[in-house]
Scaffold this active site. Structure first.
Site, mmCIF file in Angstrom:
data_model
loop_
_atom_site.group_PDB
_atom_site.id
_atom_site.type_symbol
_atom_site.label_atom_id
_atom_site.label_comp_id
_atom_site.label_asym_id
_atom_site.label_seq_id
_atom_site.Cartn_x
_atom_site.Cartn_y
_atom_site.Cartn_z
ATOM 1 N N TYR A 123 0.852 -1.182 0.000
ATOM 2 C CA TYR A 123 0.000 0.000 0.000
ATOM 3 C C TYR A 123 0.895 1.241 0.000
ATOM 4 O O TYR A 123 1.315 1.752 1.041
ATOM 5 C CB TYR A 123 -0.913 0.042 1.230
ATOM 6 C CG TYR A 123 -1.781 -1.189 1.421
ATOM 7 C CD1 TYR A 123 -1.985 -2.117 0.401
ATOM 8 C CD2 TYR A 123 -2.403 -1.435 2.650
ATOM 9 C CE1 TYR A 123 -2.776 -3.235 0.590
ATOM 10 C CE2 TYR A 123 -3.205 -2.547 2.832
ATOM 11 C CZ TYR A 123 -3.384 -3.453 1.810
ATOM 12 O OH TYR A 123 -4.162 -4.568 2.013
ATOM 13 N N ASN B 164 -3.724 -14.681 0.199
ATOM 14 C CA ASN B 164 -3.793 -15.037 -1.226
ATOM 15 C C ASN B 164 -3.174 -16.405 -1.514
ATOM 16 O O ASN B 164 -2.656 -16.640 -2.604
ATOM 17 C CB ASN B 164 -3.131 -13.956 -2.085
ATOM 18 C CG ASN B 164 -3.807 -12.613 -1.945
ATOM 19 O OD1 ASN B 164 -4.963 -12.440 -2.313
ATOM 20 N ND2 ASN B 164 -3.095 -11.645 -1.359
ATOM 21 N N TYR C 218 -10.824 -10.030 2.806
ATOM 22 C CA TYR C 218 -10.568 -8.676 2.310
ATOM 23 C C TYR C 218 -11.524 -8.360 1.164
ATOM 24 O O TYR C 218 -12.148 -9.231 0.603
ATOM 25 C CB TYR C 218 -9.106 -8.460 1.937
ATOM 26 C CG TYR C 218 -8.568 -9.175 0.721
ATOM 27 C CD1 TYR C 218 -8.885 -8.757 -0.574
ATOM 28 C CD2 TYR C 218 -7.676 -10.233 0.856
ATOM 29 C CE1 TYR C 218 -8.367 -9.395 -1.695
ATOM 30 C CE2 TYR C 218 -7.139 -10.870 -0.257
ATOM 31 C CZ TYR C 218 -7.498 -10.447 -1.522
ATOM 32 O OH TYR C 218 -6.982 -11.076 -2.628
#
Length: 317
Positions: free
Chosen positions: A58, A157, A204
């Site tokens: 981010y 993930n 998420y």
């Protein structure tokens, strides 16, 4: 608020957290305001939002830096701080995934500096790489836990098979994967496995990149500025978009009965779902953050929980 357990640890956390890809994530969203981002984090802390979830990716560490600026003026123990890493930046600014133990150890140390803290409550391997054995990568985080630098170990993930490999030694406490009412693939095999193993599931994209907020309608479909990552998301492609918006429209009468927004209703549904751990919606402004916080007080009735589940049942086929 009833606390949520974090994996096999003794850590607990309030069920509503804050995702921070809109705080410093200039590579993901256009027109972000750093000062507003810091205000969002401070407002979250002031309103008992304990889990602050960030990542190196981010803003390539910028989100961590902004959060660190806020944390230094607060009681660190009031925050369950989670960050993620795995991305290695080359001299030409290209990004590759690296789960090598030496690299992860360095990444944790660098995150600690940016966040201005001497420990992380949760550290996730953000994405698996192609070469590093998964249990070897997690083993590096276990050594960091033993050294007191992290308190819980997460992976993000990862496929079911990759999760099984990563947890071969029983060190994984959390899995953070994509899940929302419109994208329910995780419920097929991953989440039942996590439940069986005592691993906490953190979803998420709970708002499906804003589709589940209720801001759109069949007559008012979304438009994004160039550079917005949502332009590449399947949910927004022409063959899916209108159908998805029509499903969300069916939530609005239910939300109206409770006197809440569609987004707040969606968050209440997640927090009532026994298979889901803490929920981490993002917020660009303090107003959005406070609206999310208000969802904690919604007492969603069983029949409405089931009705919402039915609306989106086709997403779980």
């Amino acid at each position: 608020m009833e606390k949520v357990n974090i994996g096999r640890t003794e850590l607990t956390v309030n069920p509503l957290g804050l995702g921070t890809n809109k705080i410093g994530g200039y590579n993901l969203f256009p027109n972000l305001d750093d000062e507003m981002g810091k205000q969002v984090v401070q407002t979250a802390i002031d309103h008992d939002v304990e889990m602050i979830d960030t990542a190196f990716m981010y803003g390539f560490g910028h989100s961590e830096e902004l959060i660190g600026d806020v944390l230094k003026n607060n009681d660190r123990e009031k925050v369950i701080l989670a960050t993620k890493g795995a991305q290695q930046i080359a001299a030409d600014r290209s990004v590759t995934l690296n789960n090598n133990p030496e690299f992860l150890t360095q990444a944790v140390d660098e995150s600690l500096k940016r966040l201005q803290t001497d420990y992380l409550d949760i550290y996730y391997i953000h994405f698996p790489d192609q070469n590093t054995p998964k249990a070897e990568a997690v083993g590096a985080l276990q050594r960091l836990r033993e050294a007191g630098k992290i308190r819980a170990i997460g992976i993000s993930n990862f496929s079911l098979e990759q999760i099984k490999e990563a947890d071969a030694d029983g060190y994984v406490d959390l899995v953070e994967n994509q899940y929302n009412l419109l994208q329910q693939d995780a419920m097929h095999e991953v989440v039942p496995y996590l439940k069986e193993r005592g691993i906490t599931f953190v979803p998420y994209e709970p708002f499906a990149a804003a589709l589940l907020t209720g801001r759109y309608s069949p007559d008012n479909l979304p438009h994004f500025d160039e550079g917005d990552h949502r332009l590449s998301i399947d949910l927004y492609q022409p063959d899916q978009l209108k159908r998805n918006v029509e499903k969300v429209e069916k939530l609005k009468p239910i939300a109206s009965r409770y006197g809440v927004s569609t987004a707040q209703l969606v968050l209440a549904w997640y927090m009532k779902n026994p298979l889901i751990g803490p929920v981490i919606p993002g917020a660009r402004t303090t107003e959005q953050l406070l609206a999310n916080v208000a969802s904690v007080s919604i007492a969603l009735r069983d029949e409405d929980y089931q009705a919402i589940d039915h609306i989106f049942a086709s997403a779980n086929l």
